[in-house]
Structures are given as C-alpha cells and as structure tokens.
Write a protein that holds these residues in place. Structure first.
Motif, mmCIF file in Angstrom:
data_model
loop_
_atom_site.group_PDB
_atom_site.id
_atom_site.type_symbol
_atom_site.label_atom_id
_atom_site.label_comp_id
_atom_site.label_asym_id
_atom_site.label_seq_id
_atom_site.Cartn_x
_atom_site.Cartn_y
_atom_site.Cartn_z
ATOM 1 N N PRO A 159 0.742 -1.272 -0.102
ATOM 2 C CA PRO A 159 0.035 0.020 -0.014
ATOM 3 C C PRO A 159 0.786 1.258 0.018
ATOM 4 C CG PRO A 159 0.172 -0.701 2.248
ATOM 5 C CD PRO A 159 0.987 -1.764 1.326
ATOM 6 N N THR A 160 2.153 1.223 -0.122
ATOM 7 C CA THR A 160 2.872 2.479 0.195
ATOM 8 C C THR A 160 3.157 3.451 -0.949
ATOM 9 O OG1 THR A 160 4.941 1.295 -0.298
ATOM 10 C CG2 THR A 160 4.347 1.293 2.122
ATOM 11 N N GLY A 161 2.778 2.864 -2.230
ATOM 12 C CA GLY A 161 3.069 3.429 -3.274
ATOM 13 C C GLY A 161 4.545 3.560 -3.786
ATOM 14 N N THR A 162 5.393 2.873 -3.162
ATOM 15 C CA THR A 162 6.759 3.072 -3.492
ATOM 16 C C THR A 162 7.119 2.541 -4.765
ATOM 17 O OG1 THR A 162 7.131 2.805 -1.093
ATOM 18 C CG2 THR A 162 9.148 2.366 -2.917
ATOM 19 N N VAL A 163 7.890 3.313 -5.513
ATOM 20 C CA VAL A 163 8.251 2.774 -7.027
ATOM 21 C C VAL A 163 9.758 2.423 -6.680
ATOM 22 C CG1 VAL A 163 8.882 3.613 -9.445
ATOM 23 C CG2 VAL A 163 6.767 4.457 -8.024
ATOM 24 N N HIS A 164 10.055 1.051 -7.026
ATOM 25 C CA HIS A 164 11.357 0.725 -6.751
ATOM 26 C C HIS A 164 12.172 1.133 -7.946
ATOM 27 C CE1 HIS A 164 9.377 -1.980 -3.734
ATOM 28 N NE2 HIS A 164 8.791 -2.589 -4.819
ATOM 29 N N THR A 165 13.499 1.341 -7.611
ATOM 30 C CA THR A 165 14.465 1.902 -8.256
ATOM 31 C C THR A 165 14.977 0.689 -9.178
ATOM 32 O OG1 THR A 165 16.306 2.031 -6.807
ATOM 33 C CG2 THR A 165 14.781 4.016 -6.912
ATOM 34 N N ALA A 166 15.843 1.076 -10.495
ATOM 35 C CA ALA A 166 16.394 0.444 -11.210
ATOM 36 C C ALA A 166 17.592 -0.359 -10.529
ATOM 37 C CB ALA A 166 17.075 0.760 -12.483
ATOM 38 N N GLU A 167 18.266 0.500 -9.521
ATOM 39 C CA GLU A 167 19.335 -0.030 -8.617
ATOM 40 C C GLU A 167 18.868 -0.918 -7.570
ATOM 41 O OE1 GLU A 167 22.862 1.643 -5.816
ATOM 42 O OE2 GLU A 167 21.402 3.088 -6.435
ATOM 43 N N GLU A 168 17.741 -0.903 -7.098
ATOM 44 C CA GLU A 168 17.182 -1.503 -5.988
ATOM 45 C C GLU A 168 16.577 -3.088 -6.911
ATOM 46 O OE1 GLU A 168 15.055 1.441 -2.749
ATOM 47 O OE2 GLU A 168 13.889 0.933 -4.648
ATOM 48 N N LEU A 169 16.187 -2.923 -7.839
ATOM 49 C CA LEU A 169 15.611 -4.131 -8.629
ATOM 50 C C LEU A 169 16.799 -4.988 -9.111
ATOM 51 C CD1 LEU A 169 12.531 -2.882 -10.510
ATOM 52 C CD2 LEU A 169 12.629 -4.060 -8.468
ATOM 53 N N THR A 170 17.679 -4.198 -9.413
ATOM 54 C CA THR A 170 19.036 -5.091 -9.819
ATOM 55 C C THR A 170 19.681 -5.762 -8.892
ATOM 56 O OG1 THR A 170 19.514 -3.567 -11.733
ATOM 57 C CG2 THR A 170 21.502 -4.584 -10.932
ATOM 58 N N GLY A 171 19.649 -5.146 -7.462
ATOM 59 C CA GLY A 171 20.099 -5.731 -6.441
ATOM 60 C C GLY A 171 19.109 -6.908 -5.734
ATOM 61 N N VAL A 172 17.857 -6.900 -6.210
ATOM 62 C CA VAL A 172 17.081 -7.804 -5.781
ATOM 63 C C VAL A 172 17.213 -9.126 -6.897
ATOM 64 C CG1 VAL A 172 14.616 -8.696 -6.363
ATOM 65 C CG2 VAL A 172 15.118 -6.634 -5.151
ATOM 66 N N PRO B 287 -3.562 16.363 11.850
ATOM 67 C CA PRO B 287 -1.961 16.643 11.900
ATOM 68 C C PRO B 287 -1.393 15.419 12.633
ATOM 69 C CG PRO B 287 -2.940 18.178 13.502
ATOM 70 C CD PRO B 287 -4.069 17.525 12.706
ATOM 71 N N ALA B 288 -1.875 14.787 13.461
ATOM 72 C CA ALA B 288 -1.462 13.630 14.199
ATOM 73 C C ALA B 288 -1.362 12.330 13.112
ATOM 74 C CB ALA B 288 -2.235 13.241 15.416
ATOM 75 N N VAL B 289 -1.965 12.223 11.958
ATOM 76 C CA VAL B 289 -1.574 11.260 10.945
ATOM 77 C C VAL B 289 -0.554 11.584 10.190
ATOM 78 C CG1 VAL B 289 -2.844 10.184 8.817
ATOM 79 C CG2 VAL B 289 -4.180 10.795 10.800
ATOM 80 N N ARG B 290 0.444 10.597 10.158
ATOM 81 C CA ARG B 290 1.627 10.638 9.061
ATOM 82 C C ARG B 290 1.246 9.974 7.936
ATOM 83 N NH1 ARG B 290 5.891 8.683 13.352
ATOM 84 N NH2 ARG B 290 4.145 7.488 14.279
ATOM 85 N N TYR B 291 1.415 10.701 6.818
ATOM 86 C CA TYR B 291 1.257 10.547 5.680
ATOM 87 C C TYR B 291 2.415 10.813 4.559
ATOM 88 C CZ TYR B 291 -0.744 10.779 0.627
ATOM 89 O OH TYR B 291 -0.805 10.817 -0.544
ATOM 90 N N ARG B 292 2.989 9.734 3.945
ATOM 91 C CA ARG B 292 4.136 10.103 3.115
ATOM 92 C C ARG B 292 3.754 9.709 1.645
ATOM 93 N NH1 ARG B 292 7.714 6.070 4.409
ATOM 94 N NH2 ARG B 292 8.987 7.210 5.975
ATOM 95 N N PRO B 293 3.428 10.647 0.988
ATOM 96 C CA PRO B 293 2.548 10.357 -0.422
ATOM 97 C C PRO B 293 3.552 9.542 -1.332
ATOM 98 C CG PRO B 293 2.709 12.728 0.191
ATOM 99 C CD PRO B 293 3.347 12.057 1.211
ATOM 100 N N GLY B 294 2.864 8.505 -1.847
ATOM 101 C CA GLY B 294 3.741 7.442 -2.628
ATOM 102 C C GLY B 294 3.993 8.234 -3.948
ATOM 103 N N ASP B 295 4.851 7.294 -4.878
ATOM 104 C CA ASP B 295 4.918 7.972 -6.437
ATOM 105 C C ASP B 295 3.984 7.205 -7.136
ATOM 106 O OD1 ASP B 295 6.795 9.907 -5.896
ATOM 107 O OD2 ASP B 295 8.379 8.539 -5.649
ATOM 108 N N ALA B 296 3.168 6.274 -6.842
ATOM 109 C CA ALA B 296 2.295 5.350 -7.560
ATOM 110 C C ALA B 296 1.242 4.798 -7.066
ATOM 111 C CB ALA B 296 3.089 4.185 -7.931
ATOM 112 N N THR B 297 0.493 4.390 -7.566
ATOM 113 C CA THR B 297 -0.912 3.787 -7.103
ATOM 114 C C THR B 297 -1.878 4.856 -6.810
ATOM 115 O OG1 THR B 297 -0.700 3.450 -4.861
ATOM 116 C CG2 THR B 297 0.327 1.777 -6.019
ATOM 117 N N TYR B 298 -3.330 4.412 -6.575
ATOM 118 C CA TYR B 298 -4.250 5.511 -6.117
ATOM 119 C C TYR B 298 -4.451 5.329 -4.342
ATOM 120 C CZ TYR B 298 -7.410 1.906 -7.857
ATOM 121 O OH TYR B 298 -8.050 0.540 -8.190
#
Length: 385
Positions: free
Chosen positions: A182-195, A317-328
């Motif tokens: 659910p985080t909306g994280t977009v994995h980088t080419a470097e991360e996926l190459t490491g995987v 304001p007590a809710v922490r939200y880090r907008p992801g780069d993908a998904t809705y």
C-alpha cells in the motif's frame, strides 16, 4: 531507461465525472459492502467511467455477439507497444506471454511452476493482503522480509530471508509488489538489480506483481523487473485492470523473462480458459487507445495526493502520510491518534467512513489504514472532514 513523461491530454479529469448520489447507485463491492450512511474510500475501485474506446469495444462486442472464448495475442501486443512507449522497454516478448484470469490467479500459477507444496514465498510487508491469502491457499509458506522504515526495500533484510528460505537446498520464490501496495513506493533500477543479484545468488525465483505499473505519478519512473540485469529468470504479471478500473472485466497477462520461457510453457493450457474474452477486448482497447484518459487520471490523482496531504495537515495533523509515487492508495500512519491497532474500525464506527484496516497487510500494518484516493476532490474532502 528514461521514462517518457505522460502527456497533457486535454481530456477532463475522470475523477470528477460522477456526483456522490450517482456513485451510490453502483452495485460493486465498494458501494454495497457497507450501509448507505458510510462513505467508502477503501477497496481498489475508482470512481470513474472507463475511456470511450473501452466503452466502444465492449459495446461493439455486445452488439455483434462477439462474446465467445478468447483467442490471439492482441492483448500482449498492445501491452508490448504500451511498455515500449511508456517505459522505453522494448523487451516484452509477445511469444513469452500467456493470458490468465487475473493477476493474483496468475501469481498462484507462477508459484506452482517454480515452487512446490510447503515451499516458502518471501513477501515485503506491509503488503497487499491477498499475497498472504493466495500463497497459503496454494499450500505455500509465507516468509516476511519487511520494508525499511523509509518504506523501501531493505536488501540486507531480503538477503537474510532468502538465505533462510533456501536452507537445505529447497526451492523458494519471492513475490515482489512493484509498484508497492500500500505504500506507493516505486522501486528503482538499482534496487531491482540488487534484488535480481540476490535471487540469483540464493536460487530464489522472482514473481513480480506489476499491476500498478501504469499508475506512476509525477517524476517517478517505473522499471519493469524483467528489464533489469539479472531479471531474465523472472516472471511478471501485468494487467490494465487497475489503471483503467476494469476489475469486473477479468483478464491479465503472465510474462516470462528471456530465461523463464520454458517455465511459462509448462503452465496448463486450461488456465487460459479463465479470462473473459470481452475483458481482453476492453483491456486491449485501454492500452491502445486509452492513454489520453490515463494521463488525465494521473493528473487528477496527483492533485488528490496533494489535497489529501493538505487536508490531513489541517484536520488530522497527528496522522503521518508520506505520499507515494504510484498507485491511487494512501498509506496512513495513525498510531499517534491512540486508536489502537485498527484505526479503520474506529473511523468506520464513529466517522462512518470506510478505509482498509492495516492489520491484514502483515508486519508494520498495525495502527495504519489505507485510503483510496481515486475519487472526486469533494468526496476526499468529506472523508477527511
């Protein structure tokens, strides 16, 4: 591999098409699970109508009686062309694809190809709950390798999980969520190459759920797992269903890397009987002719992401939200509200707003909730209010 930015299509924002009273007439899961006084911003359905080319493709099929069994490779050809243009990836080989009913059923079939009963499947929690459910239903054992505190893949944690999963020489798979739900994280080419390097070192087979690939916002860049060095032995599942809101028109594609074609060839022929022919027509039309609509959607989602951040800062304001780069989907850290492990239950009971609770997402899900951004600004504003 440079991402080609999406165009300014000139099409209207699809998220502004329907007022709330019209949405409440829908009969799908999002609008029928809860009583009418509940505002649903939970399951992954968008409050949109499909683009015109998709509507025409389905209408034409109905009017001509083209409602039989699926055939041909038009879906795979459309996805290959989309991938080449959108992600600058010309490596999607149509001959190494197969139609499957949907992404998760395709995942199960891929796991059956590369693992056996009781074998481990590594996942990165917090992650899409059906990863647990489908893997266990297929008699596989789930092993967690949690994301880091920054919401990104932790390769050290992943390596420990791979090492433990393959102790004694057994088979293991890694179910990668890319982009991450659910985080909306977009994995980088470097991360996926490491995987890929870790998977090769430990003999782990990678199965990538890439259903959210078209839904990358802003300046981020989606990198197909099969495109990275070492990803040749991987298997991927893709579909137009999430990006164009076609979950009710079942169809997806299983895709093999250059070194995994023989694995995909072992998939039983009967699996291809499950997809809907009309669904395939709809998905193909979306990929070929629905990109202008998609670009307008991405702009609308980006605006909603900023709107949500502002609304939370003002009202919660007590809710922490880090907008992801993908998904809705928005992953909300509600632990500072003091509402316990399942804040979504409290929001439903006292606010009459339905979110998805975080507990089923595995380690890291307690105290969190997932909110669906794919709605009108008015509905999003009312949900937070």
């Amino acid at each position: 591999m440079t991402r080609i930015p999406h165009d300014t299509s000139g099409e209207p924002n699809p998220l502004k098409a329907f007022p709330l009273d019209q949405l409440r007439r829908r009969t799908s899961m999002k609008w029928r699970t809860y009583p009418e006084d509940v505002l649903p911003v939970w399951v992954a359905e968008m409050d949109v109508t499909p683009p015109g080319p998709v509507v025409r493709a389905v209408t034409d099929a109905m009017e001509s009686g083209d409602t039989g069994y699926p055939a041909g490779t038009a879906y795979a050809e459309a996805l290959a062309a989309f991938a080449d243009k959108r992600w600058n990836w010309p490596g999607l080989a149509v001959e190494r694809t197969a139609i499957v009913p949907d992404v998760m059923l395709g995942v199960v079939e891929m796991l059956r190809l590369v693992t056996g009963p009781g074998d481990p499947v590594v996942v990165n929690p917090p992650v899409y709950p059906p990863f647990y459910d489908f893997a266990r239903h297929a008699d596989r054992r789930v092993v967690e390798a949690p994301l880091g505190d920054d919401g990104r893949l932790d390769l050290d944690v992943l390596e420990r999980a791979f090492r433990g999963a393959t102790e004694g020489g057994g088979r293991a798979a890694y179910l990668l969520c890319s982009p991450h739900n659910p985080t909306g994280t977009v994995h980088t080419a470097e991360e996926l190459t490491g995987v890929a390097a870790l998977a090769e070192r430990h003999g782990v087979r990678v199965v990538a759920d890439e259903i959210h690939a078209p839904l990358v916002l802003g300046g981020a860049r989606f990198v197909p797992y099969l495109s990275v060095p070492g990803g040749e032995r991987g298997l991927s599942l893709m579909s137009a269903s999430k990006a164009w809101n076609l979950a009710g028109l079942k169809a997806a594609l299983a895709i093999a890397g250059a070194g995994a074609g023989d694995d995909l060839a072992r998939m039983p022929e009967v699996v291809g009987h499950g997809p809907s022919h009309v669904g395939i027509l709809a998905h193909t039309a979306a990929l070929r002719d629905g990109t202008g609509w998609l670009d307008a959607l991405l702009d609308g989602l980006d605006a909603n992401r900023r709107l949500l951040a502002g609304l939370l800062a003002e009202h919660l304001p007590a809710v922490r939200y880090r907008p992801g780069d993908a998904t809705y989907l928005a992953w909300l850290d509600c632990r500072d509200l003091g509402l316990g492990d399942d804040p979504a239950e409290v929001f439903l009971e006292h606010g009459r707003v339905a979110l998805t609770g975080g507990l089923p997402f595995g380690t890291g899900g307690a105290g969190h909730a997932r909110l669906n951004l794919a709605t009108s600004p008015e509905v999003l504003t009312e949900a937070v209010r």
